[in-house]
Design a protein around this motif. Structure first.
Motif, PDB file in Angstrom:
ATOM      1  N   ASN A  93      23.540 106.378 -18.495  1.00 52.63           N
ATOM      2  CA  ASN A  93      24.589 106.272 -17.672  1.00 52.63           C
ATOM      3  C   ASN A  93      25.276 107.713 -17.422  1.00 52.63           C
ATOM      4  N   ALA A  94      25.541 108.383 -18.306  1.00 58.22           N
ATOM      5  CA  ALA A  94      26.120 109.556 -18.304  1.00 58.22           C
ATOM      6  C   ALA A  94      25.232 110.664 -17.645  1.00 58.22           C
ATOM      7  N   LEU A  95      24.100 110.670 -18.278  1.00 60.61           N
ATOM      8  CA  LEU A  95      23.043 111.645 -17.550  1.00 60.61           C
ATOM      9  C   LEU A  95      22.526 111.335 -16.309  1.00 60.61           C
ATOM     10  N   ILE A  96      22.504 109.938 -15.952  1.00 63.27           N
ATOM     11  CA  ILE A  96      22.032 109.486 -14.357  1.00 63.27           C
ATOM     12  C   ILE A  96      23.223 110.060 -13.657  1.00 63.27           C
ATOM     13  N   ASP A  97      24.409 109.844 -13.853  1.00 59.46           N
ATOM     14  CA  ASP A  97      25.540 110.231 -13.253  1.00 59.46           C
ATOM     15  C   ASP A  97      25.526 111.765 -13.025  1.00 59.46           C
TER      16      ASP A  97
ATOM     17  N   SER B 159      14.095 108.729 -11.679  1.00 59.62           N
ATOM     18  CA  SER B 159      13.119 108.681 -12.589  1.00 59.62           C
ATOM     19  C   SER B 159      13.851 108.125 -14.038  1.00 59.62           C
ATOM     20  N   LEU B 160      14.832 108.508 -14.249  1.00 58.90           N
ATOM     21  CA  LEU B 160      15.611 107.927 -15.405  1.00 58.90           C
ATOM     22  C   LEU B 160      16.037 106.457 -15.289  1.00 58.90           C
ATOM     23  N   PHE B 161      16.293 106.095 -14.118  1.00 61.11           N
ATOM     24  CA  PHE B 161      16.824 104.767 -13.859  1.00 61.11           C
ATOM     25  C   PHE B 161      15.606 103.829 -13.983  1.00 61.11           C
ATOM     26  N   ASN B 162      14.528 104.129 -13.645  1.00 58.01           N
ATOM     27  CA  ASN B 162      13.140 103.470 -13.716  1.00 58.01           C
ATOM     28  C   ASN B 162      12.817 103.323 -15.053  1.00 58.01           C
ATOM     29  N   GLN B 163      12.970 104.287 -15.913  1.00 56.53           N
ATOM     30  CA  GLN B 163      12.924 104.112 -17.303  1.00 56.53           C
ATOM     31  C   GLN B 163      13.505 103.206 -18.122  1.00 56.53           C
TER      32      GLN B 163
ATOM     33  N   ARG C 107      20.027  97.975 -17.922  1.00 55.56           N
ATOM     34  CA  ARG C 107      20.891  98.624 -16.940  1.00 55.56           C
ATOM     35  C   ARG C 107      22.364  97.545 -16.672  1.00 55.56           C
ATOM     36  N   ASP C 108      23.216  98.413 -16.666  1.00 56.21           N
ATOM     37  CA  ASP C 108      24.713  97.488 -16.323  1.00 56.21           C
ATOM     38  C   ASP C 108      24.979  98.075 -14.803  1.00 56.21           C
ATOM     39  N   LEU C 109      26.091  97.407 -14.526  1.00 50.66           N
ATOM     40  CA  LEU C 109      26.790  97.954 -13.150  1.00 50.66           C
ATOM     41  C   LEU C 109      26.969  99.309 -13.114  1.00 50.66           C
ATOM     42  N   ILE C 110      27.630  99.847 -14.098  1.00 54.93           N
ATOM     43  CA  ILE C 110      27.701 101.372 -13.910  1.00 54.93           C
ATOM     44  C   ILE C 110      26.382 102.067 -13.413  1.00 54.93           C
ATOM     45  N   THR C 111      25.293 101.579 -14.432  1.00 55.51           N
ATOM     46  CA  THR C 111      24.150 102.294 -13.857  1.00 55.51           C
ATOM     47  C   THR C 111      23.794 102.175 -12.585  1.00 55.51           C
TER      48      THR C 111
END
Length: 702
Positions: A295-299, A312-316, A320-324
Motif C-alpha cells: 500500500n505504501a509503495l502504491i501510494d 502494475s503493482l496493484f495487479n500483482q 488487497r484491502d480498502l486502503i489499496t
C-alpha cells in the motif's frame, strides 16, 4: 463487577460434574506455566477451582494472568470472583494481573474502579508492582488525572512507574507535562525515550521528535525498531530526504533488526520525500510480503505521478484491502483519469469491500474539479442507498461538487439537509454561491453563519469577497476586508488582496486599487496585477495598464495572458500600432496564446471544442445547428459586440469570429444530442467573453 449469572450464561459453563480428566490435566499445565492455548480457551477451565482442594493464591494468580495474556479479561474477572467466594488471600501479584486485565479493550472503566477500591481496602500500604499496572489501566482509559494521582502516591517509584506515566501522557498528547516528568526521571530506558519521540511525532511536532531522537542517540541509548519507526514518521512529516537517508543508514550501522513495521516506515518516508526508487529498493529487499508495504509503495507511485507502475503493482497483489483501492483511486484522480477511477470504484464494490467516506470524498472532489456532474450524481445516488455514514466531511464534499458543477439548487438541498455543519461546510456554500453569481445570498449565509457563533476562517472571507466582487458590492467588500483583522484577527493573505483589487477594478476605482497594491505588506503576485490589467482594459486606462503589465512580465515573463491583455488594451483604445507590436513581440519570443476550449459530456463521453477546429466527426451537423442559432438570435434582437474583437478587421469578419467561439459550438452540439428537458452543462478553461455572455442568455430564452 460483572454479574456471575450473566457470565455463566454468556460462556455456557458446564456443571462441575461434567469436568473430565482432560480438564484436570489442563489445570496442571496452567499452574506449571505451560498453558496450552487451545486447552485454555476451553470453557471448563473456569471451574477448575471446584475440582482442586484448597486452591492457592498462586493458582488463582496464574489463571488470572493466563486469561489476561490471551485477551480474555472477563474470564480473569470470573476467576477472581471465585477467589473471593473461596476467601483465598490476595497478594500484590493478584492485583497486578487484575489491573492488566481491566486495561484490555473489552473491559469498562467500572471494572477497574471496583478492583482499585478492593485493592485500597486490602493494601493500605502502596506497592509499586500493582500500581504500575494500575497507572497503565487508567492511561488506557484516558483517565490521565487518575493515573497521575496514582503515580504521585507511589513512595518508591521505579523506572517502570516513570516510564508508564510518561508514555501515557505522551500518547495522549500532553507532551509538555510528559517532558517535564521525563526531565525529572532518575533513570531513563529505551521505552521512555521512544515514548517521547513517538509522542512528538504523533502530535505533528516532527522537528521536536527528531531532536529527541538525536538526544537519545547522544545519550548512548540504542534505539529499537519501534523508536526507528517513530522517528521515520517524523521525517515523513518533514519531507526531509537527507535526514531520512541518515536514519536509514543508522538502522544499518546499528544492526537494528528490520521488522515489518520498520520496512513499511522506510518505504513510506522515501515515497513521501519523492525518492520512489529508494522506496522500491526497500520494498524489494524487505517488504514485499506485507500488505501495508504494498500500500505504501502504491501510494508513493501514485503521488509521484506514475499511475501505470502503481497499477502494475496493484495487479500483482494477491490480497488487497480498502486502503489499496483508495490509494489507487486517488492516484487516478490526481492524474485526471476520472473514468479509470470510477471503473476501479466499481471493482472495489464487486470485490466485497464497502467504500468508506474517504473513497467517496476523493471521487466527489474529482467530479467537482473536472465538472463531471453526471458521475457526481451517480455517486450521490450510491451514497443514499449505501451504509456509508453521511457525516459533515462527506456532506461538505457533496455540496462542493454540486456548487463547482454549477448546480447551486442541489448544493443548497444538501446543505439544508445536513444536521451538523462546521466552518468548512459554511465556507463551501458561501464560496459556491459567490462563484455561481449569487453574491447577496452568499452574504446572507455568511451573516447567518456568524449569528450561529461559527467563527469564519480566512477561506470563508475569500468566498465573501468573491461574492462582493461578482455582485459589485464595493462598500460591503471594504467593510468585510477590514473586519477580518478587527473582529477575528485574521491577517489578509495575497488571495484577499487579489479579491479587493478585482472588486475595485470592476468598480472603476483604479487609483484606489493601485494604492492598495502599493500598501500590501506582502509582495503582490501576477494574479493581482492581472486583475488590475483586466480592469484597465475595460476602462481603457493605458497608463495604469502598462504599469500592471510591466509588473506581471517581471514576475512571469512567459505568461501569454499579459501580452494578450495588453494588446487588447491598446486595441480597445484605438492604438492598433501598439497592439500589433505586442503581437509581434509574442511571436519573436515564441509565446503562444492559451487555446480556449469548451467541453460537454454526452452519454458519459466528453467532447471538446476549439474555435475554428473542424475535426469533430459531426462538424457539418454542428455548423448547421449554429446557423439556425444565429438566425434565431438576430430575430430576438441580438447585436454582436464587435468592439471586443482586438484585431483590425472588418465588421463582418469580427461577427464571424464571435460566432465561432468554442462555447457556442458546444451549445449547438448539446442542442443536437441532449433531450429538451436536460440542461446543457459546459465547462470552459477561459472566461466567457461579454458577447457570448449576452448571446447565451438569449439562447436560453429562445
Amino acid at each position: 463487577m460483572i454479574h456471575r449469572q450473566k457470565l455463566i450464561k454468556r460462556f455456557q459453563w458446564p456443571t462441575p460434574s461434567s469436568l473430565n480428566q482432560t480438564t484436570q490435566l489442563h489445570a496442571h499445565f496452567i499452574i506449571s506455566g505451560a498453558a496450552i492455548p487451545h486447552l485454555l480457551f476451553h470453557p471448563s477451565s473456569a471451574h477448575l477451582s471446584s475440582r482442586i482442594p484448597n486452591p492457592s493464591t498462586f493458582y488463582y494468580n496464574t489463571l488470572i494472568r493466563a486469561y489476561s495474556r490471551f485477551h480474555l479479561p472477563h474470564l480473569s474477572i470470573l476467576i477472581h470472583r471465585q477467589m473471593l467466594t473461596n476467601a483465598v488471600p490476595h497478594d500484590s501479584h493478584t492485583f497486578q494481573f487484575l489491573f492488566k486485565s481491566c486495561s484490555l479493550p473489552s473491559m469498562s472503566l467500572l471494572h477497574g474502579k471496583v478492583i482499585h477500591g478492593l485493592f485500597l481496602r486490602l493494601f493500605p500500604e502502596f506497592d509499586a508492582l500493582p500500581l504500575n499496572s494500575l497507572i497503565h489501566m487508567y492511561v488506557a482509559f484516558g483517565c490521565l488525572d487518575d493515573a497521575r494521582c496514582v503515580f504521585d502516591g507511589i513512595g518508591m517509584k521505579d523506572v517502570v512507574s516513570w516510564t508508564t506515566i510518561v508514555a501515557g501522557l505522551a500518547r495522549a498528547g500532553y507532551l509538555d507535562d510528559a517532558r517535564k516528568l521525563f526531565d525529572e526521571m532518575p533513570e531513563r530506558n529505551v521505552v521512555s525515550w521512544t515514548s517521547m519521540v513517538s509522542g512528538y511525532s504523533q502530535a505533528g511536532r516532527a522537528a521536536e521528535s527528531v531532536e529527541f531522537f538525536k538526544k537519545m542517540v547522544s545519550d548512548d541509548v540504542l534505539p529499537d525498531s519501534v523508536a526507528m519507526v517513530a522517528v521515520l514518521s517524523a521525517c515523513a512529516q518533514l519531507r526531509d530526504l537527507g535526514l531520512s537517508k541518515w536514519v536509514h543508514q543508522f538502522v544499518i550501522d546499528a544492526d537494528i533488526g528490520m521488522s515489518d513495521n520498520l520496512a513499511v516506515a522506510l518505504i513510506d518516508v522515501y515515497a513521501k520525500c519523492g525518492d520512489i526508487n529508494s522506496a522500491r529498493q526497500v520494498f524489494d529487499l524487505n517488504g514485499w510480503k506485507v500488505l501495508p508495504a504494498w500500500n505504501a509503495l502504491i501510494d508513493g507511485y501514485c503521488k509521484a505521478g506514475d499511475v501505470d507502475m502503481a497499477r502494475s503493482l496493484f495487479n500483482q497483489m494477491e490480497v488487497r484491502d480498502l486502503i489499496t483501492f483508495n490509494s489507487m483511486i486517488c492516484g487516478y484522480i490526481q492524474s485526471s483519469q476520472l473514468k479509470q477511477a470510477l471503473h476501479l470504484f466499481v471493482e472495489l464494490c464487486t470485490s466485497g469491500f464497502q467504500p468508506d467516506k474517504f473513497t467517496m470524498v476523493g471521487l466527489l472532489s474529482a467530479c467537482a474539479n473536472l465538472n463531471s456532474l453526471d458521475q457526481g450524481k451517480a455517486l450521490h445516488a450510491y451514497i443514499e442507498v449505501s451504509s456509508i455514514v453521511f457525516d459533515v466531511f462527506l456532506g461538505t464534499a457533496l455540496l462542493d461538487m454540486y456548487a463547482k458543477c454549477g448546480r447551486m439548487d442541489e448544493a443548497l438541498l444538501v446543505f439544508n439537509r445536513m444536521r451538523n455543519k462546521d466552518v468548512m461546510t459554511w465556507t463551501a456554500v458561501i464560496s459556491g454561491l459567490a462563484m455561481n453569481g449569487k453574491g447577496k445570498l452568499a452574504l446572507e449565509h455568511f451573516a447567518l453563519m456568524r449569528k450561529l457563533s461559527i467563527r469564519p476562517n480566512a477561506v470563508a472571507y475569500i468566498g465573501v469577497l468573491t461574492a462582493c466582487s461578482h455582485s459589485n458590492l464595493v462598500e460591503e467588500a471594504r467593510k468585510h476586508f477590514h473586519e477580518m483583522t478587527s473582529l477575528y484577527n485574521i491577517e489578509p493573505e495575497v488571495e484577499h488582496y487579489g479579491c479587493m483589487v478585482d472588486i475595485l477594478g470592476r468598480g472603476g476605482l483604479l487609483e484606489e486599487a493601485v494604492k492598495l497594491i502599493d500598501s500590501m505588506p506582502i509582495k503582490p503576485n501576477a494574479v493581482i496585477w492581472g486583475s488590475l490589467l483586466s480592469a484597465c482594459r475595460v476602462y481603457k486606462n493605458v497608463d495604469v495598464g502598462e504599469k500592471a503589465a510591466e509588473n506581471i512580465l517581471a514576475l512571469e515573463p512567459n505568461e501569454d495572458a499579459v501580452y494578450v491583455q495588453l494588446s487588447n488594451l491598446y486595441a480597445n483604445s484605438g492604438n492598433w500600432a501598439s497592439a500589433s507590436k505586442i503581437r509581434r513581440l509574442m511571436e519573436e519570443r515564441g509565446i503562444k496564446k492559451t487555446v480556449g476550449y469548451s467541453s460537454l459530456s454526452v452519454a458519459g463521453q466528453v467532447h471538446e471544442f476549439i474555435a475554428g477546429d473542424r475535426s469533430h466527426p459531426e462538424i457539418n451537423a454542428i455548423e448547421a445547428m449554429m446557423n439556425v442559432m444565429a438566425k434565431k438570435l438576430k430575430l430576438a434582437g441580438y447585436l454582436p459586440i464587435t468592439s471586443k474583437i482586438s484585431v483590425d478587421v472588418n465588421e463582418e469578419e469580427k461577427e464571424q469570429a464571435l460566432f465561432l467561439h468554442s462555447e457556442r459550438i458546444a451549445i449547438a452540439y448539446g442542442l443536437m444530442r441532449l433531450g429538451a428537458s436536460l440542461p446543457i452543462h459546459i465547462t470552459k478553461n477561459l472566461r466567457v467573453c461579454e458577447d457570448c455572455h449576452i448571446a447565451i442568455k438569449l439562447i436560453a430564452k429562445i
